[in-house]
Design an enzyme around this catalytic site. Structure first.
Site, PDB file in Angstrom:
ATOM      1  N   ASP A  33       0.512  -1.106  -0.129  1.00  0.00           N
ATOM      2  CA  ASP A  33       0.013  -0.108  -0.090  1.00  0.00           C
ATOM      3  C   ASP A  33       0.565   1.587   0.270  1.00  0.00           C
ATOM      4  O   ASP A  33       1.784   1.426   0.762  1.00  0.00           O
ATOM      5  CB  ASP A  33      -1.312  -0.150   0.813  1.00  0.00           C
ATOM      6  CG  ASP A  33      -1.625   1.245   1.526  1.00  0.00           C
ATOM      7  OD1 ASP A  33      -2.636   1.359   2.565  1.00  0.00           O
ATOM      8  OD2 ASP A  33      -1.784   2.045   0.315  1.00  0.00           O
ATOM      9  N   GLU A  85      29.896   7.036   4.364  1.00  0.00           N
ATOM     10  CA  GLU A  85      30.455   5.254   4.336  1.00  0.00           C
ATOM     11  C   GLU A  85      30.082   4.509   3.785  1.00  0.00           C
ATOM     12  O   GLU A  85      29.880   3.601   3.213  1.00  0.00           O
ATOM     13  CB  GLU A  85      28.658   4.842   5.535  1.00  0.00           C
ATOM     14  CG  GLU A  85      27.399   5.360   5.063  1.00  0.00           C
ATOM     15  CD  GLU A  85      26.619   4.685   6.840  1.00  0.00           C
ATOM     16  OE1 GLU A  85      25.974   4.149   6.349  1.00  0.00           O
ATOM     17  OE2 GLU A  85      25.841   5.879   6.874  1.00  0.00           O
ATOM     18  N   CYS A 117      26.168   6.918   9.846  1.00  0.00           N
ATOM     19  CA  CYS A 117      25.598   8.305   9.396  1.00  0.00           C
ATOM     20  C   CYS A 117      25.598   9.516  10.504  1.00  0.00           C
ATOM     21  O   CYS A 117      25.410  10.410  10.305  1.00  0.00           O
ATOM     22  CB  CYS A 117      23.674   8.350   8.899  1.00  0.00           C
ATOM     23  SG  CYS A 117      23.003   6.098   8.128  1.00  0.00           S
ATOM     24  N   THR A 161      13.835   2.928   1.961  1.00  0.00           N
ATOM     25  CA  THR A 161      14.398   4.700   3.013  1.00  0.00           C
ATOM     26  C   THR A 161      15.693   4.689   1.353  1.00  0.00           C
ATOM     27  O   THR A 161      16.206   5.500   2.558  1.00  0.00           O
ATOM     28  CB  THR A 161      14.357   4.076   3.819  1.00  0.00           C
ATOM     29  OG1 THR A 161      15.961   2.781   4.225  1.00  0.00           O
ATOM     30  CG2 THR A 161      13.227   3.472   4.607  1.00  0.00           C
ATOM     31  N   SER A 211      17.828  -1.031  15.389  1.00  0.00           N
ATOM     32  CA  SER A 211      18.763   0.143  14.630  1.00  0.00           C
ATOM     33  C   SER A 211      17.678   1.602  15.191  1.00  0.00           C
ATOM     34  O   SER A 211      17.439   2.725  15.890  1.00  0.00           O
ATOM     35  CB  SER A 211      18.320   0.896  13.193  1.00  0.00           C
ATOM     36  OG  SER A 211      17.589   0.656  12.674  1.00  0.00           O
ATOM     37  N   HIS A 243      18.926  12.747  12.964  1.00  0.00           N
ATOM     38  CA  HIS A 243      19.155  12.435  12.033  1.00  0.00           C
ATOM     39  C   HIS A 243      18.215  11.865  11.189  1.00  0.00           C
ATOM     40  O   HIS A 243      17.045  11.252  11.816  1.00  0.00           O
ATOM     41  CB  HIS A 243      20.269  11.466  12.025  1.00  0.00           C
ATOM     42  CG  HIS A 243      20.628  10.050  11.420  1.00  0.00           C
ATOM     43  ND1 HIS A 243      20.874  10.414   9.341  1.00  0.00           N
ATOM     44  CD2 HIS A 243      20.296   8.365  11.480  1.00  0.00           C
ATOM     45  CE1 HIS A 243      20.803   9.315   8.828  1.00  0.00           C
ATOM     46  NE2 HIS A 243      20.854   8.739   9.771  1.00  0.00           N
ATOM     47  N   LYS A 252       9.013  10.301  15.731  1.00  0.00           N
ATOM     48  CA  LYS A 252       9.433   9.517  16.552  1.00  0.00           C
ATOM     49  C   LYS A 252      10.320  10.278  17.656  1.00  0.00           C
ATOM     50  O   LYS A 252       9.973  10.237  19.022  1.00  0.00           O
ATOM     51  CB  LYS A 252       9.998   8.085  16.474  1.00  0.00           C
ATOM     52  CG  LYS A 252       9.442   7.460  15.339  1.00  0.00           C
ATOM     53  CD  LYS A 252       9.706   5.703  15.082  1.00  0.00           C
ATOM     54  CE  LYS A 252       9.014   5.125  14.279  1.00  0.00           C
ATOM     55  NZ  LYS A 252       7.875   4.062  14.665  1.00  0.00           N
ATOM     56  N   ASN A 286      16.701   9.306   2.598  1.00  0.00           N
ATOM     57  CA  ASN A 286      17.883   8.766   3.721  1.00  0.00           C
ATOM     58  C   ASN A 286      19.468   9.229   2.688  1.00  0.00           C
ATOM     59  O   ASN A 286      19.762   8.617   1.000  1.00  0.00           O
ATOM     60  CB  ASN A 286      17.997   7.201   3.997  1.00  0.00           C
ATOM     61  CG  ASN A 286      18.950   7.665   5.236  1.00  0.00           C
ATOM     62  OD1 ASN A 286      19.810   8.540   5.375  1.00  0.00           O
ATOM     63  ND2 ASN A 286      18.772   6.422   5.791  1.00  0.00           N
ATOM     64  N   SER A 319      25.295   4.249  13.115  1.00  0.00           N
ATOM     65  CA  SER A 319      24.610   2.456  13.673  1.00  0.00           C
ATOM     66  C   SER A 319      25.594   1.942  13.782  1.00  0.00           C
ATOM     67  O   SER A 319      26.715   2.581  13.751  1.00  0.00           O
ATOM     68  CB  SER A 319      23.964   2.035  12.496  1.00  0.00           C
ATOM     69  OG  SER A 319      22.673   2.246  12.777  1.00  0.00           O
TER      70      SER A 319
HETATM   71  N1  COA Z   1      -0.682   3.515   5.728  1.00  0.00           N
HETATM   72  C1  COA Z   1       0.303   4.254   6.482  1.00  0.00           C
HETATM   73  N2  COA Z   1       1.133   3.602   7.592  1.00  0.00           N
HETATM   74  C2  COA Z   1       1.333   2.259   7.992  1.00  0.00           C
HETATM   75  C3  COA Z   1       0.486   1.481   6.653  1.00  0.00           C
HETATM   76  C4  COA Z   1      -0.913   2.469   5.630  1.00  0.00           C
HETATM   77  N3  COA Z   1      -1.120   1.191   4.572  1.00  0.00           N
HETATM   78  N4  COA Z   1       1.262   0.729   6.932  1.00  0.00           N
HETATM   79  C5  COA Z   1       2.058   0.527   7.565  1.00  0.00           C
HETATM   80  N5  COA Z   1       2.146   1.778   7.927  1.00  0.00           N
HETATM   81  C6  COA Z   1       3.258   1.954   9.316  1.00  0.00           C
HETATM   82  C7  COA Z   1       3.509   1.847  10.181  1.00  0.00           C
HETATM   83  O1  COA Z   1       2.418   1.555  10.872  1.00  0.00           O
HETATM   84  C8  COA Z   1       4.978   2.182  10.759  1.00  0.00           C
HETATM   85  O2  COA Z   1       4.300   2.984  11.746  1.00  0.00           O
HETATM   86  P1  COA Z   1       4.936   3.062  13.032  1.00  0.00           P
HETATM   87  O3  COA Z   1       6.512   2.876  13.002  1.00  0.00           O
HETATM   88  O4  COA Z   1       4.121   4.333  13.502  1.00  0.00           O
HETATM   89  O5  COA Z   1       5.011   2.033  14.058  1.00  0.00           O
HETATM   90  C9  COA Z   1       5.111   2.407   9.339  1.00  0.00           C
HETATM   91  O6  COA Z   1       4.313   2.171   8.570  1.00  0.00           O
HETATM   92  C10 COA Z   1       6.342   1.461   8.824  1.00  0.00           C
HETATM   93  O7  COA Z   1       5.635  -0.133   9.169  1.00  0.00           O
HETATM   94  P2  COA Z   1       6.821  -1.562   9.568  1.00  0.00           P
HETATM   95  O8  COA Z   1       5.683  -2.043   9.657  1.00  0.00           O
HETATM   96  O9  COA Z   1       7.348  -0.663  11.167  1.00  0.00           O
HETATM   97  O10 COA Z   1       7.619  -1.234   8.502  1.00  0.00           O
HETATM   98  P3  COA Z   1       9.005  -2.232   7.963  1.00  0.00           P
HETATM   99  O11 COA Z   1       8.621  -3.554   8.934  1.00  0.00           O
HETATM  100  O12 COA Z   1       8.410  -2.733   6.198  1.00  0.00           O
HETATM  101  O13 COA Z   1      10.460  -1.131   7.749  1.00  0.00           O
HETATM  102  C11 COA Z   1      11.703  -0.083   8.842  1.00  0.00           C
HETATM  103  C12 COA Z   1      10.510  -0.138   8.863  1.00  0.00           C
HETATM  104  C13 COA Z   1      12.511   1.062   9.315  1.00  0.00           C
HETATM  105  C14 COA Z   1      12.387  -1.318   9.752  1.00  0.00           C
HETATM  106  C15 COA Z   1      12.623  -0.114   7.536  1.00  0.00           C
HETATM  107  O14 COA Z   1      12.220   0.361   6.872  1.00  0.00           O
HETATM  108  C16 COA Z   1      13.748  -0.371   7.704  1.00  0.00           C
HETATM  109  O15 COA Z   1      14.453  -1.584   8.020  1.00  0.00           O
HETATM  110  N6  COA Z   1      14.626   1.109   7.096  1.00  0.00           N
HETATM  111  C17 COA Z   1      15.807   1.275   7.034  1.00  0.00           C
HETATM  112  C18 COA Z   1      16.831   1.262   8.657  1.00  0.00           C
HETATM  113  C19 COA Z   1      16.837   2.379   8.988  1.00  0.00           C
HETATM  114  O16 COA Z   1      16.132   3.359   8.685  1.00  0.00           O
HETATM  115  N7  COA Z   1      16.552   2.852  10.598  1.00  0.00           N
HETATM  116  C20 COA Z   1      16.403   3.442  11.480  1.00  0.00           C
HETATM  117  C21 COA Z   1      16.830   4.130  12.214  1.00  0.00           C
HETATM  118  S1  COA Z   1      18.966   4.614  11.900  1.00  0.00           S
END
Ligand code: COA
Length: 427
Positions: A33, A85, A117, A161, A211, A243, A252, A286, A319
């Protein structure tokens, strides 16, 4: 009490890669979605590098734009630190290529700084300390560049991302952009396996949830340490920048600080204090080491006079992990950065890719980077008037760059393997 020397960012410039993928396109291909990417992660588009762009060319484009737009005297630069990096060689730093391709003085220290980062902040803080010591010398300016390509596996949770870009900053004793508070720093390090890229891979490995929790606990730790040591509290910051691996992460982070400060008006406060800094991150994705500074540049470019003189708090996370909370005051005259940052202009020049083109760019880029193949026919030739430097693969184990004629001579003098574009491509 000893006076703190005035040091900080004098000017800032952003390089926006020429291509992008809309996250709706990626969501369709991944059968997700689009609301998850647009609202759940907060990203709209991700910058994609052409096969003939790499972290070196992006850094050079950002640095040259910085120098030209601000009419800087490159001879004043005595330190060049590249935060990255996305190293292209196990030994030779990106800074060495940039030094030659930009044409800086031989009396200039050059090296890369790496900690995921946090790399850009490591480079900036080190440069600021160096400037504080070298204040009275002729060559007392430092060029700091954060350049990265964020790449995850196709179809992975991290893929939406992704992003790419470079931010160049001149650091010195006339901080028209950001006057840094060097006295108060709050840093935090702890070994954690949340994100890494083994030398044999071109895309990162990530434990996304770890992370996020590591990022947030480092934020709590550094914010509280900084608050206790500096005396700066919640009401002192007009803007809070973070960041930004994806824009929802800034939200968050902001909520965590609201919790620490017992502030229950998080959404309204976020829209006022952090939201205005995120528009460019939504467009580029990113950019790892530069993502905090892309937020800063975005705040300045759109904020103009409204943000003059504002005190800001900045949180940097890499990280692995290393994090820092620090503060500074924005310059008091927006003429010093108006029309010089280049994000809007860069976005206007972009071309959208289809999903198939995006896959082809990934494949070709990987081949150029890894298998030693060489092409003398850069894909970016069509952008001859817009871009200055092209990466065209590896020949005899050496990276090869095409440069526009006006910089070719400088590069040749510095001994870097380059060919003038005019020798093979009519501009
Ligand atoms: N409409 C609106 N929001 C939606 C949705 C939809 N149809 N479907 C899911 N979401 C929301 C979820 O509720 C969640 O929100 P929340 O974080 O407020 O709970 C968000 O979208 C992400 O969904 P989630 O299922 O947690 O995503 P994911 O497990 O597929 O991956 C990351 C999310 C960030 C973990 C992933 O993108 C990642 O690994 N990124 C790289 C690492 C990173 O950036 N780390 C950050 C710290 S450096």
């Amino acid at each position: 009490m000893q006076m703190q020397p005035k040091v900080g960012i004098e000017s800032i410039s952003v390089h926006v890669p020429r291509y992008f993928v809309d996250l709706k396109t990626l969501a369709a291909a991944n059968d997700v979605d689009p609301g998850k990417y647009y609202h759940g992660l907060g990203v709209r588009r991700m910058a994609v590098v052409a096969p003939d762009e790499d972290p070196v060319t992006m850094a050079v484009e950002a640095a040259r734009a910085l120098i030209e737009r601000n009419k800087l005297d490159g001879g004043r630069i005595g330190l060049l630190v590249v935060g990255t990096e996305s190293g292209v060689d196990g030994a030779k730093p990106i800074a060495a290529y940039v030094h030659g391709l930009v044409g800086l003085s031989g009396e200039c220290r050059t090296f890369d700084a790496k900690h995921a980062c946090y790399s850009g902040t490591a480079a900036l803080r080190m440069a600021a300390d160096w400037c504080a010591v070298h204040g009275t010398q002729h060559r007392n300016k430092a060029l700091v560049i954060a350049t990265d390509i964020a790449r995850y596996d196709e179809g992975s949770a991290g893929e939406p991302t992704q992003g790419a870009g470079a931010v160049a900053m001149l650091v010195g004793d006339e901080p028209h952009v950001l006057d840094l508070d060097l006295r108060n720093e709050a840093v935090f390090s702890r070994e954690v396996m949340d994100f890494w890229r083994p030398n044999y891979r071109s895309s990162a490995m990530v434990d996304g949830k770890t992370s996020i929790s590591s990022y947030l606990s480092a934020l709590k730790n550094t914010y509280l340490t900084h608050r206790a040591a500096s005396g700066f509290g919640w009401d002192d910051y007009e803007y809070l920048l973070f960041h930004v691996p994806f824009p929802k992460m800034a939200y968050k982070a902001f909520r965590v600080l609201c919790g620490l400060e017992r502030n229950d008006n998080a959404d309204d406060q976020f829209d006022l204090r952090s939201g205005p800094a995120l528009w460019a991150n939504r467009e580029l994705g990113n950019i790892y080491s530069g993502s905090l500074y892309l937020s800063l540049a975005g705040l300045l470019e759109k904020g103009g006079r409204k943000v003059e003189g504002a005190r800001i708090g900045l949180f940097s996370y890499g990280s692995g992990c290393c994090a820092e909370f620090f503060t500074g005051r924005l310059g008091t005259d927006s003429k010093n950065w108006a029309d010089k940052i280049g994000i809007g202009a860069g976005l206007d020049r972009r071309t959208e890719l289809t999903y198939e083109q995006y896959l082809a760019f990934r494949k070709n880029g990987n081949a150029l980077a890894c298998d030693g193949s060489y092409t003398g026919d850069p894909q970016g030739a069509a952008f001859g008037r817009l871009r200055k430097v092209f990466y065209c693969g590896i020949r005899d184990h050496r990276r090869m760059y095409f440069v526009n004629d006006n910089v070719a001579q400088v590069a040749r003098n510095s001994g870097i393997e380059t060919r003038s574009r005019r020798s093979s491509v009519a501009v």
